[in-house]
Design a protein around this motif. Structure first.
Motif, PDB file in Angstrom:
ATOM      1  N   ASP A  15       0.823  -1.206   0.000  1.00  0.00           N
ATOM      2  CA  ASP A  15       0.000   0.000   0.000  1.00  0.00           C
ATOM      3  C   ASP A  15       0.859   1.259   0.000  1.00  0.00           C
ATOM      4  O   ASP A  15       1.947   1.265   0.554  1.00  0.00           O
ATOM      5  CB  ASP A  15      -0.888   0.011   1.249  1.00  0.00           C
ATOM      6  N   GLU A 149      -9.263   0.034   5.980  1.00  0.00           N
ATOM      7  CA  GLU A 149      -9.598  -1.305   5.509  1.00  0.00           C
ATOM      8  C   GLU A 149      -8.766  -2.384   6.195  1.00  0.00           C
ATOM      9  O   GLU A 149      -7.671  -2.124   6.703  1.00  0.00           O
ATOM     10  CB  GLU A 149      -9.413  -1.403   3.987  1.00  0.00           C
ATOM     11  N   GLU A 152      -4.672  -3.014   6.386  1.00  0.00           N
ATOM     12  CA  GLU A 152      -3.928  -1.753   6.288  1.00  0.00           C
ATOM     13  C   GLU A 152      -3.286  -1.387   7.616  1.00  0.00           C
ATOM     14  O   GLU A 152      -3.630  -0.387   8.252  1.00  0.00           O
ATOM     15  CB  GLU A 152      -4.844  -0.638   5.754  1.00  0.00           C
TER      16      GLU A 152
HETATM   17 MG    MG Z   1      -6.485  -0.049  -0.749  1.00  0.00          MG
END
Ligand code: MG
Ligand code: TMP
Length: 212
Positions: A15, A149, A152
């Motif tokens: 990410d 989310e 994460e």
């Molecule tokens: Mg994402």
């Protein structure tokens, strides 16, 4: 002469690495130079299976770990006929995450082997190029907090990074590591160069089967 096929190009990375931004920029650049190109992303949250995955990622539902792994894979398989059609028509597909995210994220959970995680994705269309956008955790943190989310968190992303590193030792895949800490335009230039090379090579090769 039969038409040339498009290339299957995948962007992977943890990410905050800038995958989505770079996918958009690459598609735009290819289209502007007269090369048919389209973006796809996995998970594709628009399908029925994708909606189940979306609810899970947004913590609106719970799914057993093996089950959600298989749903992520099913979400790729359900789009294979469309992908093959596009590639055969000469459209290059630029894909934001693919089976490598599938394997890296699930195998970062306790008690999942890399080997088990790969099984359901064996035989998917094989990417002609997989670019891994590399960003160290310090740089990633500078880009802001993770969202809300599932997955994460810094600790989990570190485990995912290790799994990606294991996957990148596989010489059957055309991996290219991109330094994602560079300026957006510099990253874009590198990605475009690798992509044009892979697109040229793919024209004369049949589409492969992943991990087969
Ligand atoms: Mg994402
Ligand atoms: P996104 O933020 O790119 O939409 O990705 C959603 C999340 O799903 C991200 O944390 C990575 C994870 N993921 C899996 O766990 N398995 C998969 O097969 C894919 C494609 C993504």
């Amino acid at each position: 002469m039969a038409g040339k096929r498009g290339a299957l190009i995948v962007l992977e990375g943890v990410d905050k690495a800038g995958k989505t931004t770079q996918c958009h920029k690459l598609v735009q650049a290819l289209q502007q130079s007269g090369r048919p190109a389209e973006m796809m992303r996995f998970p594709d949250r628009t399908t029925t299976i994708g909606q189940l995955i979306g609810a899970y990622l947004e913590n609106r539902s719970e799914l057993e770990d093996h089950t959600v792994h298989l749903l992520f894979s099913a979400n790729r398989w359900e789009l294979v006929p469309l992908m093959k059609r596009k590639l055969e028509q000469g459209t290059t597909l630029v894909v934001d995450r693919y089976a490598f995210s599938g394997v890296a994220f699930t195998s970062a959970k306790p008690a999942f082997s890399l080997d088990w995680c790969k099984q359901p994705d064996i035989g998917l269309p094989k990417p002609d190029l997989v670019m891994f956008l590399q960003l160290n955790p310090y740089e990633a943190a500078l880009r802001g907090q993770f969202g809300k989310e599932r997955y994460e968190t810094g600790v989990f992303q570190g485990a995912v990074q290790e799994k990606f590193e294991q996957l990148m030792t596989d010489p059957s895949i055309n991996w290219q590591v991109i330094d994602a800490s560079q300026d957006i335009e510099d990253v874009h230039r590198g990605i475009t160069e690798h992509s044009l090379k892979a697109m040229n090579a793919a024209q004369n090769l049949p589409l492969g089967e992943l991990w087969k």
